[in-house]
Design a protein around this motif. Structure first.
Motif, PDB file in Angstrom:
ATOM      1  N   GLN A 111      -0.504  51.459  -2.685  1.00  0.00           N
ATOM      2  CA  GLN A 111      -0.705  49.960  -2.366  1.00  0.00           C
ATOM      3  C   GLN A 111       0.681  49.315  -2.070  1.00  0.00           C
ATOM      4  N   LEU A 112       1.535  49.294  -2.959  1.00  0.00           N
ATOM      5  CA  LEU A 112       2.838  48.748  -2.620  1.00  0.00           C
ATOM      6  C   LEU A 112       3.341  49.185  -1.284  1.00  0.00           C
ATOM      7  N   ALA A 113       3.339  50.438  -1.161  1.00  0.00           N
ATOM      8  CA  ALA A 113       3.668  51.199   0.120  1.00  0.00           C
ATOM      9  C   ALA A 113       2.998  50.507   1.316  1.00  0.00           C
ATOM     10  N   ALA A 114       1.822  50.210   1.317  1.00  0.00           N
ATOM     11  CA  ALA A 114       0.945  49.374   2.280  1.00  0.00           C
ATOM     12  C   ALA A 114       1.395  48.212   2.556  1.00  0.00           C
ATOM     13  N   LEU A 115       2.397  47.606   1.793  1.00  0.00           N
ATOM     14  CA  LEU A 115       2.937  46.122   2.168  1.00  0.00           C
ATOM     15  C   LEU A 115       4.176  46.349   2.751  1.00  0.00           C
ATOM     16  N   GLU A 116       4.665  47.309   3.160  1.00  0.00           N
ATOM     17  CA  GLU A 116       5.890  47.689   4.023  1.00  0.00           C
ATOM     18  C   GLU A 116       6.036  46.350   4.810  1.00  0.00           C
ATOM     19  N   GLU A 117       5.315  46.231   5.732  1.00  0.00           N
ATOM     20  CA  GLU A 117       5.459  45.292   6.917  1.00  0.00           C
ATOM     21  C   GLU A 117       5.561  43.878   6.604  1.00  0.00           C
ATOM     22  N   ARG A 118       4.761  43.797   5.616  1.00  0.00           N
ATOM     23  CA  ARG A 118       4.829  42.280   4.857  1.00  0.00           C
ATOM     24  C   ARG A 118       5.973  41.823   4.178  1.00  0.00           C
ATOM     25  N   LEU A 119       6.380  42.871   3.360  1.00  0.00           N
ATOM     26  CA  LEU A 119       7.731  42.746   2.665  1.00  0.00           C
ATOM     27  C   LEU A 119       8.948  42.620   3.580  1.00  0.00           C
ATOM     28  N   ASP A 120       8.894  43.434   4.631  1.00  0.00           N
ATOM     29  CA  ASP A 120      10.190  43.313   5.683  1.00  0.00           C
ATOM     30  C   ASP A 120       9.933  41.727   6.354  1.00  0.00           C
ATOM     31  N   SER A 121       8.878  41.450   6.577  1.00  0.00           N
ATOM     32  CA  SER A 121       8.900  40.368   7.165  1.00  0.00           C
ATOM     33  C   SER A 121       9.332  39.273   6.245  1.00  0.00           C
ATOM     34  N   LEU A 122       9.032  39.117   4.974  1.00  0.00           N
ATOM     35  CA  LEU A 122       9.532  38.285   3.803  1.00  0.00           C
ATOM     36  C   LEU A 122      11.067  38.144   3.717  1.00  0.00           C
ATOM     37  N   PHE A 123      11.416  39.335   3.601  1.00  0.00           N
ATOM     38  CA  PHE A 123      13.060  39.392   3.394  1.00  0.00           C
ATOM     39  C   PHE A 123      13.777  39.076   4.699  1.00  0.00           C
ATOM     40  N   ARG A 124      13.072  39.531   5.787  1.00  0.00           N
ATOM     41  CA  ARG A 124      13.951  39.322   7.091  1.00  0.00           C
ATOM     42  C   ARG A 124      14.033  38.006   7.319  1.00  0.00           C
ATOM     43  N   ASP A 125      12.765  37.183   7.127  1.00  0.00           N
ATOM     44  CA  ASP A 125      12.756  35.496   7.328  1.00  0.00           C
ATOM     45  C   ASP A 125      13.527  34.989   6.328  1.00  0.00           C
ATOM     46  N   ILE A 126      13.767  35.475   5.103  1.00  0.00           N
ATOM     47  CA  ILE A 126      14.753  34.668   4.110  1.00  0.00           C
ATOM     48  C   ILE A 126      16.006  34.949   4.586  1.00  0.00           C
ATOM     49  N   ALA A 127      16.637  36.250   4.679  1.00  0.00           N
ATOM     50  CA  ALA A 127      17.795  36.557   5.124  1.00  0.00           C
ATOM     51  C   ALA A 127      18.062  35.544   6.347  1.00  0.00           C
ATOM     52  N   MET A 128      17.267  35.375   7.456  1.00  0.00           N
ATOM     53  CA  MET A 128      17.720  34.668   8.555  1.00  0.00           C
ATOM     54  C   MET A 128      17.926  33.160   8.284  1.00  0.00           C
ATOM     55  N   ARG A 129      16.784  32.568   7.561  1.00  0.00           N
ATOM     56  CA  ARG A 129      17.107  30.996   7.003  1.00  0.00           C
ATOM     57  C   ARG A 129      17.904  30.822   6.429  1.00  0.00           C
ATOM     58  N   TYR A 130      18.582  31.568   5.291  1.00  0.00           N
ATOM     59  CA  TYR A 130      19.675  31.394   4.599  1.00  0.00           C
ATOM     60  C   TYR A 130      21.054  31.867   5.146  1.00  0.00           C
ATOM     61  N   GLY A 131      20.887  32.458   6.157  1.00  0.00           N
ATOM     62  CA  GLY A 131      22.192  32.998   6.550  1.00  0.00           C
ATOM     63  C   GLY A 131      22.784  34.064   5.704  1.00  0.00           C
ATOM     64  N   LEU A 132      22.178  35.104   5.134  1.00  0.00           N
ATOM     65  CA  LEU A 132      22.512  36.118   4.277  1.00  0.00           C
ATOM     66  C   LEU A 132      22.501  37.378   4.669  1.00  0.00           C
ATOM     67  N   TYR A 133      23.449  38.424   4.345  1.00  0.00           N
ATOM     68  CA  TYR A 133      23.189  39.678   4.385  1.00  0.00           C
ATOM     69  C   TYR A 133      22.475  40.141   3.013  1.00  0.00           C
ATOM     70  N   LEU A 134      21.351  40.678   3.300  1.00  0.00           N
ATOM     71  CA  LEU A 134      20.280  40.484   1.992  1.00  0.00           C
ATOM     72  C   LEU A 134      20.073  42.209   1.633  1.00  0.00           C
ATOM     73  N   ALA A 135      20.331  42.663   0.602  1.00  0.00           N
ATOM     74  CA  ALA A 135      19.859  43.905   0.013  1.00  0.00           C
ATOM     75  C   ALA A 135      18.607  43.970  -0.530  1.00  0.00           C
ATOM     76  N   GLY A 136      17.519  44.139  -0.106  1.00  0.00           N
ATOM     77  CA  GLY A 136      16.357  43.871  -0.729  1.00  0.00           C
ATOM     78  C   GLY A 136      15.817  44.955  -1.829  1.00  0.00           C
ATOM     79  N   GLY A 137      16.757  45.207  -2.611  1.00  0.00           N
ATOM     80  CA  GLY A 137      16.411  46.213  -3.642  1.00  0.00           C
ATOM     81  C   GLY A 137      16.011  47.368  -3.203  1.00  0.00           C
ATOM     82  N   SER A 138      14.749  47.908  -3.767  1.00  0.00           N
ATOM     83  CA  SER A 138      14.139  49.145  -2.846  1.00  0.00           C
ATOM     84  C   SER A 138      12.556  49.058  -3.256  1.00  0.00           C
ATOM     85  N   THR A 139      11.701  49.811  -2.687  1.00  0.00           N
ATOM     86  CA  THR A 139      10.591  49.836  -2.583  1.00  0.00           C
ATOM     87  C   THR A 139      10.009  51.001  -2.220  1.00  0.00           C
TER      88      THR A 139
END
Length: 521
Positions: free
Chosen positions: A291-319
């Motif tokens: 189920q967690l793997a099925a959230l891949e696109e949603r997680l990518d969208s979340l981390f990508r949006d946050i990295a862009m809004r805050y101007g960060l290089y963001l290593a999103g842990g792992s999943t």
């Protein structure tokens, strides 16, 4: 020189630019105007390196000048043309961390030639070279007398005869008296009809040079940023009710990192496992992972949006991510411009294989970012010294190590190995881990963690080799400024130099797959 014609040399000032241009026009009267430095050129040169430009003055009259800049010379390819070395006369190429003083130009007004003015200017250059502890002065020297020997001698033969005293050349003889040695004769240095396009490659070594001190004093500029502020999280794996709760916590850390002007934010291994607490109760761990793997696109969208809004290089842990029919433990690097880059975990623990269904990943990657060369080694990967050594041999400055450990012994294995990798390879290692626990999730019911930023162990780094570390098992962040220039210096000049002192005659390290260099934007 008459007594009343006393000449002194001083550092040029911005108001001298016009007078320097007048000397240039007089000294190079036979040249096309477009090839002669003008007032704007001299103003830019003085601005770029104020202490490197000299004028010879008699009273208030400027009678000569010498211009120079500091550059990094590659001894294996020492020849460059004048425009390349000087940034087309602007000195935009001046590098305070370079190893050589480049003599861009020296000229004396015709009315003052033959009176020792040039030698005074050369002496000022020598003093400058020694003051900055540079290895040498280099220059391209004109040979204006060569035109008279067109078709009779090659340029190299002409220069040799001048060196042997059989011929005289106004420019070359002056250089030789100043202490320069001819290292070669090249074509295309300047558009100089008198020299028929040829020039000598001149070198004046500094006998008092101390290269190790120069390395410590300088900070080689090879990439866009040389200092990086890193923020590593100690992430509390507490129970949440929804994906939105998870997103809120991720954004909280991003906001914190951004408020401290961080460039890079790092989350732990399996940070997304917090979402297990939002899944249906009673399902198996393998079902939760799916189920967690099925959230891949949603997680990518979340981390990508946050990295862009805050101007960060963001290593999103792992999943967990499905790839090629199997489940992989994948880390993602998200960038301020919206890029997403992946590194899979290469070494899988027995528990991951048995309970999570995770297969070993593929690919060894170096991420060429504007803030430095970064690689990601996920938890267990840090316990394999060969991997880190290969990455450092490919230029890595910062190693990101997201981890998830359940008790103190597990954590200390990761921590001790991270510290060892930092010392062995003169590299920074950033650890980000989980704390707390999820009572309803058997795989994450307990965590032991302490985020830390490990450094090499030498004079340029903290006494204990730790730039920052958190309080054990408490949600927090650790932040440190990493000096990438110090790595360049210490790898060459530290008290011990593991990268340089290896016994290649006894052993070697080879990859069986290419290390991928990925340009990150």
């Amino acid at each position: 020189m008459k007594k009343r014609d006393v000449v002194k040399v001083r550092v040029a000032r911005s108001e001298d630019a016009a007078a320097m241009a007048a000397v240039a026009r007089a000294a190079y009267a036979a040249w096309p105007a477009a090839n002669i430095a003008n007032e704007r050129n001299f103003a830019l040169q003085i601005s770029a390196f104020p202490n490197g430009q000299f004028v010879a003055v008699s009273g208030a009259l400027v009678v000569g000048y010498a211009t120079s800049l500091i550059v990094q010379i590659d001894d294996h390819s020492p020849w460059y043309n004048h425009a390349e070395m000087t940034g087309f006369g602007t000195f935009s190429t001046h590098d305070p961390a370079g190893n050589s003083l480049y003599g861009a130009d020296i000229a004396v007004h015709p009315d003052w030639q033959g009176k020792g003015v040039a030698q005074l200017l050369y002496q000022a250059r020598r003093t400058l070279m020694k003051r900055h502890n540079l290895s040498q002065v280099v220059a391209g020297g004109r040979i204006p007398g060569y035109a008279a020997y067109r078709g009779k001698l090659t340029a190299k033969e002409y220069v040799q005869k001048v060196e042997d005293g059989e011929l005289r050349d106004a420019a070359l003889n002056t250089h030789l008296r100043a202490g320069y040695r001819v290292q070669g004769v090249h074509y295309g240095y300047l558009e100089d009809q008198e020299s028929l396009g040829y020039a000598t490659h001149l070198v004046m070594p500094n006998p008092d040079s101390q290269p190790r001190k120069r390395l410590i004093a300088g900070a080689p500029i090879r990439r866009t940023a040389r200092h990086v502020r890193v923020c590593a999280t100690q992430y509390d794996q507490r129970r949440i009710a929804s994906f939105e709760d998870f997103a809120e916590q991720i954004e909280y850390f991003a906001s914190t990192a951004a408020s401290y002007d961080s460039h890079l934010l790092v989350f732990p291994e399996y940070v997304t496992a917090q979402l297990f607490s939002t899944f249906e109760r009673g399902i198996t761990l393998l079902e939760s992972v799916a189920q967690l793997a099925a959230l891949e696109e949603r997680l990518d969208s979340l981390f990508r949006d946050i990295a862009m809004r805050y101007g960060l290089y963001l290593a999103g842990g792992s999943t967990p991510v499905r790839n090629n029919g199997g489940m992989r433990n994948s880390a993602h690097l998200y960038t301020p411009s919206g890029g997403i880059y992946t590194q899979e975990k290469l070494h899988i623990t027995p528990a991951e294989r048995e309970y999570w269904g995770i297969a070993p990943g593929e690919g060894i990657r170096v991420f060429e970012t504007p803030i430095g060369r970064i690689a990601i080694v996920i938890c267990y990967d840090i316990e394999f010294p060969e991997l880190t050594r290969m990455l450092v041999e490919h230029g890595v400055d910062i190693l990101l190590c997201p981890f998830a450990t359940d008790e103190r012994k597990s954590y200390l294995r990761v921590r001790y190995c991270a510290q060892a990798r930092a010392v062995e390879n003169m590299v920074y290692v950033v650890l980000s881990g989980n704390v707390g626990g999820l009572s309803r999730s058997p795989s994450m019911f307990i965590n032991f963690g302490q985020a830390a930023i490990c450094t090499p162990s030498d004079f340029a780094f903290p006494m204990n080799g730790v730039a920052a570390e958190g309080i054990v098992n408490t949600q927090t962040v650790v932040i440190a400024d990493l000096d990438l220039g110090a790595l360049d210096i210490q790898r060459q000049s530290a008290s011990v130099r593991p990268l340089l002192d290896r016994r290649h005659d006894l052993y070697e390290l080879r990859t069986k797959v290419p290390v991928e260099h990925i340009v990150v934007v």
